[in-house]
Motif scaffolding. Structure first.
Motif, PDB file in Angstrom:
ATOM      1  N   ALA A 196       0.735  -1.276  -0.283  1.00 33.92           N
ATOM      2  CA  ALA A 196       0.346  -0.358   0.134  1.00 33.92           C
ATOM      3  C   ALA A 196       1.065   0.767   0.534  1.00 33.92           C
ATOM      4  O   ALA A 196       2.108   1.240   0.495  1.00 33.92           O
ATOM      5  CB  ALA A 196      -1.116   0.186   1.219  1.00 33.92           C
ATOM      6  N   PHE A 197       0.169   2.429  -0.220  1.00 36.39           N
ATOM      7  CA  PHE A 197       0.757   3.636  -0.321  1.00 36.39           C
ATOM      8  C   PHE A 197       0.594   4.751   0.029  1.00 36.39           C
ATOM      9  O   PHE A 197      -1.309   4.809  -0.521  1.00 36.39           O
ATOM     10  CB  PHE A 197       2.325   3.751  -2.059  1.00 36.39           C
ATOM     11  CG  PHE A 197       1.295   4.493  -2.844  1.00 36.39           C
ATOM     12  CD1 PHE A 197       0.546   4.963  -3.454  1.00 36.39           C
ATOM     13  CD2 PHE A 197       0.865   2.906  -4.398  1.00 36.39           C
ATOM     14  CE1 PHE A 197       0.073   5.774  -4.897  1.00 36.39           C
ATOM     15  CE2 PHE A 197      -0.140   3.810  -5.157  1.00 36.39           C
ATOM     16  CZ  PHE A 197      -0.437   5.016  -5.614  1.00 36.39           C
TER      17      PHE A 197
ATOM     18  N   LEU B 299      12.324  -1.215   1.934  1.00 33.52           N
ATOM     19  CA  LEU B 299      12.118  -0.242   1.593  1.00 33.52           C
ATOM     20  C   LEU B 299      10.336   0.528   2.533  1.00 33.52           C
ATOM     21  O   LEU B 299       9.593   0.143   2.271  1.00 33.52           O
ATOM     22  CB  LEU B 299      11.930   0.267   0.404  1.00 33.52           C
ATOM     23  CG  LEU B 299      11.135   1.158  -0.303  1.00 33.52           C
ATOM     24  CD1 LEU B 299      12.951   2.161   0.246  1.00 33.52           C
ATOM     25  CD2 LEU B 299      11.519   0.901  -1.804  1.00 33.52           C
ATOM     26  N   HIS B 300      10.633   1.312   2.891  1.00 34.38           N
ATOM     27  CA  HIS B 300       9.568   2.141   4.043  1.00 34.38           C
ATOM     28  C   HIS B 300       9.476   3.764   3.191  1.00 34.38           C
ATOM     29  O   HIS B 300       7.785   4.003   2.909  1.00 34.38           O
ATOM     30  CB  HIS B 300      10.724   2.943   5.477  1.00 34.38           C
ATOM     31  CG  HIS B 300       9.376   2.923   5.867  1.00 34.38           C
ATOM     32  ND1 HIS B 300       8.097   2.703   6.660  1.00 34.38           N
ATOM     33  CD2 HIS B 300       9.515   4.777   6.654  1.00 34.38           C
ATOM     34  CE1 HIS B 300       7.634   3.678   6.813  1.00 34.38           C
ATOM     35  NE2 HIS B 300       8.142   5.395   7.260  1.00 34.38           N
ATOM     36  N   GLN B 301       9.949   4.198   2.657  1.00 34.43           N
ATOM     37  CA  GLN B 301       9.700   5.122   1.614  1.00 34.43           C
ATOM     38  C   GLN B 301      10.002   6.141   0.725  1.00 34.43           C
ATOM     39  O   GLN B 301      11.956   5.475   0.831  1.00 34.43           O
ATOM     40  CB  GLN B 301       9.227   6.528   2.401  1.00 34.43           C
ATOM     41  CG  GLN B 301      10.185   7.668   2.845  1.00 34.43           C
ATOM     42  CD  GLN B 301       9.537   8.051   4.295  1.00 34.43           C
ATOM     43  OE1 GLN B 301       8.803   8.318   5.518  1.00 34.43           O
ATOM     44  NE2 GLN B 301      10.613   9.510   3.874  1.00 34.43           N
TER      45      GLN B 301
ATOM     46  N   THR C 197       8.420  14.852  -4.628  1.00 37.19           N
ATOM     47  CA  THR C 197       6.552  13.623  -3.907  1.00 37.19           C
ATOM     48  C   THR C 197       7.590  13.036  -3.405  1.00 37.19           C
ATOM     49  O   THR C 197       8.582  12.060  -3.322  1.00 37.19           O
ATOM     50  CB  THR C 197       6.304  13.174  -5.229  1.00 37.19           C
ATOM     51  OG1 THR C 197       6.264  14.393  -6.073  1.00 37.19           O
ATOM     52  CG2 THR C 197       5.502  12.251  -5.300  1.00 37.19           C
ATOM     53  N   GLN C 198       6.587  12.815  -1.716  1.00 37.94           N
ATOM     54  CA  GLN C 198       6.887  11.685  -1.107  1.00 37.94           C
ATOM     55  C   GLN C 198       5.919  10.429  -1.231  1.00 37.94           C
ATOM     56  O   GLN C 198       4.790  10.791  -1.288  1.00 37.94           O
ATOM     57  CB  GLN C 198       6.877  11.982  -0.264  1.00 37.94           C
ATOM     58  CG  GLN C 198       7.095  10.914   0.799  1.00 37.94           C
ATOM     59  CD  GLN C 198       6.588  11.681   2.457  1.00 37.94           C
ATOM     60  OE1 GLN C 198       5.907  12.375   2.995  1.00 37.94           O
ATOM     61  NE2 GLN C 198       7.883  12.008   3.399  1.00 37.94           N
ATOM     62  N   ILE C 199       6.515   9.482  -1.724  1.00 36.78           N
ATOM     63  CA  ILE C 199       5.786   8.032  -1.314  1.00 36.78           C
ATOM     64  C   ILE C 199       6.477   7.468   0.222  1.00 36.78           C
ATOM     65  O   ILE C 199       6.983   6.851   0.067  1.00 36.78           O
ATOM     66  CB  ILE C 199       6.288   6.660  -2.921  1.00 36.78           C
ATOM     67  CG1 ILE C 199       5.860   7.470  -3.924  1.00 36.78           C
ATOM     68  CG2 ILE C 199       5.206   6.133  -2.103  1.00 36.78           C
ATOM     69  CD1 ILE C 199       4.380   8.072  -4.483  1.00 36.78           C
ATOM     70  N   VAL C 200       5.219   7.260   1.062  1.00 30.25           N
ATOM     71  CA  VAL C 200       5.103   6.121   2.003  1.00 30.25           C
ATOM     72  C   VAL C 200       4.514   4.469   1.713  1.00 30.25           C
ATOM     73  O   VAL C 200       3.697   4.865   1.563  1.00 30.25           O
ATOM     74  CB  VAL C 200       4.674   6.748   3.760  1.00 30.25           C
ATOM     75  CG1 VAL C 200       4.906   5.865   4.758  1.00 30.25           C
ATOM     76  CG2 VAL C 200       5.128   8.530   3.391  1.00 30.25           C
ATOM     77  N   LEU C 201       5.279   3.805   2.050  1.00 31.35           N
ATOM     78  CA  LEU C 201       4.796   2.073   1.740  1.00 31.35           C
ATOM     79  C   LEU C 201       4.743   1.100   3.629  1.00 31.35           C
ATOM     80  O   LEU C 201       4.965   1.631   3.832  1.00 31.35           O
ATOM     81  CB  LEU C 201       5.689   1.547   1.445  1.00 31.35           C
ATOM     82  CG  LEU C 201       6.171   2.300   0.025  1.00 31.35           C
ATOM     83  CD1 LEU C 201       7.747   1.032  -0.746  1.00 31.35           C
ATOM     84  CD2 LEU C 201       5.443   2.441  -1.511  1.00 31.35           C
ATOM     85  N   GLY C 202       2.937   0.437   2.870  1.00 26.06           N
ATOM     86  CA  GLY C 202       3.171  -0.127   3.717  1.00 26.06           C
ATOM     87  C   GLY C 202       2.633  -1.216   3.340  1.00 26.06           C
ATOM     88  O   GLY C 202       2.209  -1.579   2.388  1.00 26.06           O
ATOM     89  N   ASP C 203       2.113  -1.839   4.820  1.00 26.91           N
ATOM     90  CA  ASP C 203       1.722  -3.610   4.238  1.00 26.91           C
ATOM     91  C   ASP C 203       2.051  -4.357   3.146  1.00 26.91           C
ATOM     92  O   ASP C 203       1.339  -4.766   1.827  1.00 26.91           O
ATOM     93  CB  ASP C 203      -0.046  -2.913   3.891  1.00 26.91           C
ATOM     94  CG  ASP C 203      -0.810  -4.524   3.416  1.00 26.91           C
ATOM     95  OD1 ASP C 203      -0.973  -5.605   4.248  1.00 26.91           O
ATOM     96  OD2 ASP C 203      -2.069  -4.404   2.650  1.00 26.91           O
ATOM     97  N   TRP C 204       3.686  -4.638   3.236  1.00 32.00           N
ATOM     98  CA  TRP C 204       3.910  -5.276   2.389  1.00 32.00           C
ATOM     99  C   TRP C 204       3.798  -7.138   2.491  1.00 32.00           C
ATOM    100  O   TRP C 204       3.700  -7.424   2.969  1.00 32.00           O
ATOM    101  CB  TRP C 204       6.100  -4.980   2.717  1.00 32.00           C
ATOM    102  CG  TRP C 204       6.428  -4.295   1.880  1.00 32.00           C
ATOM    103  CD1 TRP C 204       6.165  -2.430   3.005  1.00 32.00           C
ATOM    104  CD2 TRP C 204       7.076  -3.860   0.472  1.00 32.00           C
ATOM    105  NE1 TRP C 204       7.632  -1.996   2.164  1.00 32.00           N
ATOM    106  CE2 TRP C 204       7.727  -2.548   1.079  1.00 32.00           C
ATOM    107  CE3 TRP C 204       7.526  -4.477  -0.152  1.00 32.00           C
ATOM    108  CZ2 TRP C 204       8.021  -2.049  -0.038  1.00 32.00           C
ATOM    109  CZ3 TRP C 204       8.075  -3.965  -1.166  1.00 32.00           C
ATOM    110  CH2 TRP C 204       8.198  -2.437  -1.224  1.00 32.00           C
ATOM    111  N   THR C 205       4.082  -7.487   1.384  1.00 31.57           N
ATOM    112  CA  THR C 205       4.015  -8.842   0.949  1.00 31.57           C
ATOM    113  C   THR C 205       5.161  -9.196  -0.312  1.00 31.57           C
ATOM    114  O   THR C 205       4.749  -8.578  -1.527  1.00 31.57           O
ATOM    115  CB  THR C 205       2.852  -9.569   0.510  1.00 31.57           C
ATOM    116  OG1 THR C 205       2.211  -8.614  -0.329  1.00 31.57           O
ATOM    117  CG2 THR C 205       1.746  -9.313   1.469  1.00 31.57           C
ATOM    118  N   GLN C 206       5.674 -10.399  -0.455  1.00 31.94           N
ATOM    119  CA  GLN C 206       7.059 -10.617  -1.554  1.00 31.94           C
ATOM    120  C   GLN C 206       6.600 -11.740  -2.411  1.00 31.94           C
ATOM    121  O   GLN C 206       6.512 -12.668  -1.230  1.00 31.94           O
ATOM    122  CB  GLN C 206       8.224 -10.001  -0.708  1.00 31.94           C
ATOM    123  CG  GLN C 206       8.651  -8.761  -0.567  1.00 31.94           C
ATOM    124  CD  GLN C 206       9.914  -8.571  -0.458  1.00 31.94           C
ATOM    125  OE1 GLN C 206      10.611  -8.760  -0.629  1.00 31.94           O
ATOM    126  NE2 GLN C 206      10.093  -7.254   0.647  1.00 31.94           N
TER     127      GLN C 206
END
Length: 195
Positions: free
Chosen positions: A38-39, A153-155, A166-175
């Motif tokens: 999610a971002f 990678l968090h953001q 532009t800032q992108i903040v990431l969460g809810d990672w699945t790989q």
């Protein structure tokens, strides 16, 4: 007694995290075959959008924005395509190698051997790495922010050299799960939207 208490407090205090090495970050990207997160995107003008990001390395990424935005960015085949749902025209397209994002979507990321790292710092729990293509500094730079344990990678912050960030903040990672290649096919997306 005071000396004993001070020593015990020092022992009990968590050690400050060291910054991640460039090799550790390179290994993180090279081990990533596919990922979804999610971002939240924050722009300089105060606009905020959210959505889902899909990565299939090397060279492919997709940003699907949530309503009311509904924009779409597809990167594949060495191209970046920005689909604007408000326009009835073809997407805006440009080569991936004209963006700082290309530096982390390469087949073999080796930050220690490439002349692209312009800053490598830590603010405690996070490692910050700023990258810029030395052959194309006019395309701006990207600052990557990582957390440790596990490395993730968090953001990131993209500066396009025009004063816009532009800032992108990431969460809810699945790989590591299978991801259809059609998600990153610009022509297929154009055909789907034309129908």
């Amino acid at each position: 007694m005071k000396k004993f208490i001070v020593i015990m407090l020092l022992i009990a205090a968590p050690a400050s995290a060291e910054k991640l090495s460039l090799d550790a970050v390179s290994s993180y990207f090279n081990a990533m075959t596919s990922a979804e997160a999610a971002f939240i995107q924050n722009s300089d003008d105060g606009n905020q959008s959210s959505g889902r990001m899909y990565i299939k390395r090397p060279g492919r990424i997709r940003f699907e924005y949530d309503p009311p935005n509904l924009a779409l960015v597809v990167v594949g085949g060495g191209q970046v395509a920005v689909f604007d749902p408000k326009a009835n025209s073809e997407p805006t397209r440009f080569p991936l190698n004209q963006t700082p994002l290309s530096l982390v979507l390469e087949r073999n990321v080796d930050l220690a051997r490439r002349d692209m790292v312009v800053a490598h710092t830590s603010d405690g729990p996070r490692t910050l790495i700023t990258l810029q293509d030395p052959d194309r500094p006019e395309y701006g730079f990207i600052q990557l922010v990582f957390t440790d344990n596990p490395v993730q990678l968090h953001q990131w912050i993209v500066d396009d050299n025009s004063g816009s960030k532009t800032q992108i903040v990431l969460g809810d990672w699945t790989q590591g799960h299978k991801m259809p290649s059609i998600l990153f096919n610009i022509q297929a997306e154009m055909q789907r939207r034309a129908n």
